[in-house]
Motif scaffolding. Sequence first.
Motif, PDB file in Angstrom:
ATOM      1  N   TYR A 306       0.867  -1.136   0.045  1.00  0.00           N
ATOM      2  CA  TYR A 306       0.072   0.184  -0.014  1.00  0.00           C
ATOM      3  C   TYR A 306       0.695   1.250  -0.108  1.00  0.00           C
ATOM      4  O   TYR A 306       1.631   1.351   0.856  1.00  0.00           O
ATOM      5  CB  TYR A 306      -1.085   0.007   1.052  1.00  0.00           C
ATOM      6  N   LYS A 308       1.145   5.573  -0.554  1.00  0.00           N
ATOM      7  CA  LYS A 308       0.435   6.748  -0.501  1.00  0.00           C
ATOM      8  C   LYS A 308       0.797   7.288  -1.909  1.00  0.00           C
ATOM      9  O   LYS A 308      -0.349   7.807  -2.910  1.00  0.00           O
ATOM     10  CB  LYS A 308       0.619   7.678   0.514  1.00  0.00           C
ATOM     11  N   GLU A 331      -2.360   5.261  -4.131  1.00  0.00           N
ATOM     12  CA  GLU A 331      -3.372   6.291  -4.123  1.00  0.00           C
ATOM     13  C   GLU A 331      -3.157   7.001  -5.112  1.00  0.00           C
ATOM     14  O   GLU A 331      -4.056   7.628  -6.035  1.00  0.00           O
ATOM     15  CB  GLU A 331      -3.248   6.947  -2.606  1.00  0.00           C
ATOM     16  N   ASN A 367      -6.387   4.596  -9.328  1.00  0.00           N
ATOM     17  CA  ASN A 367      -7.648   5.424  -9.558  1.00  0.00           C
ATOM     18  C   ASN A 367      -8.267   4.825 -10.728  1.00  0.00           C
ATOM     19  O   ASN A 367      -7.349   4.668 -11.729  1.00  0.00           O
ATOM     20  CB  ASN A 367      -7.203   6.696  -9.459  1.00  0.00           C
ATOM     21  N   PHE A 393     -10.795   3.476  -1.848  1.00  0.00           N
ATOM     22  CA  PHE A 393     -10.088   4.612  -1.037  1.00  0.00           C
ATOM     23  C   PHE A 393     -10.406   4.206   0.383  1.00  0.00           C
ATOM     24  O   PHE A 393      -9.365   4.554   1.050  1.00  0.00           O
ATOM     25  CB  PHE A 393     -10.587   5.871  -1.619  1.00  0.00           C
ATOM     26  N   PHE A 396      -8.317   1.571   1.470  1.00  0.00           N
ATOM     27  CA  PHE A 396      -7.059   1.977   1.532  1.00  0.00           C
ATOM     28  C   PHE A 396      -6.316   2.662   2.448  1.00  0.00           C
ATOM     29  O   PHE A 396      -5.344   2.596   3.393  1.00  0.00           O
ATOM     30  CB  PHE A 396      -6.602   2.651   0.191  1.00  0.00           C
ATOM     31  N   HIS A 397      -7.448   3.842   2.935  1.00  0.00           N
ATOM     32  CA  HIS A 397      -6.832   4.986   3.952  1.00  0.00           C
ATOM     33  C   HIS A 397      -6.968   4.144   5.360  1.00  0.00           C
ATOM     34  O   HIS A 397      -6.036   4.375   6.214  1.00  0.00           O
ATOM     35  CB  HIS A 397      -8.046   6.180   4.154  1.00  0.00           C
TER      36      HIS A 397
END
Length: 402
Positions: A306, A308, A331, A367, A393, A396-397
């Motif tokens: 993962y 950012k 991301e 995305n 998302f 993910f966060h």
Amino acid sequence: MFSSIVLAAKRSLQHQKSDFRLQIFAFKLNENCLCIGQTSGFYEFITNFSGYTDQLEPLCSITMLPQFASIKHLYIIRFELTLAQIEHIKPILPQLEVLRVQDCRFESDFYGSFVKYCVNLKWLCLENIDLKRPEFLVESVQNHWLHQEYPLLDHFKLTPRSGNKIIELKRFFEQNPNIRSFSISSFCLYENWLSLIDTKANLDVLFVDFNCWPRIYLDSIRDVLNFLHRRGFYKKLHLNLPNLQNLPTDDTASLKALEKLHIKRLKQFENLFLLMKVNELVVSAISEFTDVKVLAMTFVDLKRIYLKMATSDDIIAFIRYSPNLREIHVETLGHGSHFYGRILDVVYLNKERKKLEKAQKVKVFVNKKVVNASKSAVDDHEFSYVNLEKINFNAFHQKFEF
């Protein structure tokens, strides 16, 4: 989670008095989560102000209002909660499943006036808390709240402001054998590990945070972590590190229980042998001088990543050298080789993955604009070794909440 806050206050704050920074507000992070604190305490978390005001409430309006009937999570951030304020929110306390208290004080007994009403707690998180304060001392009993039973508690997080010994931890785990995961700061664990040896906690996961102050480095606590694992205190280990510097230089031992590694900033590194068993990697930032190829070649057991922000070259490095990798979540995808505008050359990625012996198929989550543009550039959308997927998302966060 705080990165997604939309605080509906722009118009209302324009009309507040000049001392609005000292006022106490409550707002919903989502349908199930309420956040309470002084506005000055939220500034570092706010990323956007909307033009609406229906999410913002004064603390005194919480009692019994229908819009708070679904609240199961409560975050209390940076202020002193008085008995009068507790009375306002007391109607929602029995329904809470998650309580997060960060950098707060309480006017009275932390347990007797507050926590004992949270009868359905599954998660209890106390962050940057001063355990020497009077609210944690009841009739000469230090940390009275640690002497209590929490029948439904599944996860416990403790990152106190100081790393002093907390002898009550042993009793807490003995009275709450249902706890499956425990998060603690590195220094607090270092000071208290002797109290945990014979608790028979048998945790599924131990989280150790090296970003909290005071802190110690991994080389000072490596043997403690391995010893607690051998004694059965926990099964799997998750670490939160500021970076990969100052790692132990002895190449004869590793953290055999290590499963997940969260790195705040990835830059120069060495002696990665200690971490080579990790199978989930979470990185907040990657320095432009980082040799991701070496990282990918070292973490041979890596299954999920993962990031950012990453370049296409970072992705390609893991595609080429991490045979057990199944997922890459990014991301924000930056420019690099084989990334043209919004088009990621998945044909090239698939060819590179195919060259790696015994390579698992990889799903690359980015995305939807990149996914749509990349798929429109090729006739075949399904490949044997690499596929593009739209990133979730919200999920993910959550990976970045240690």
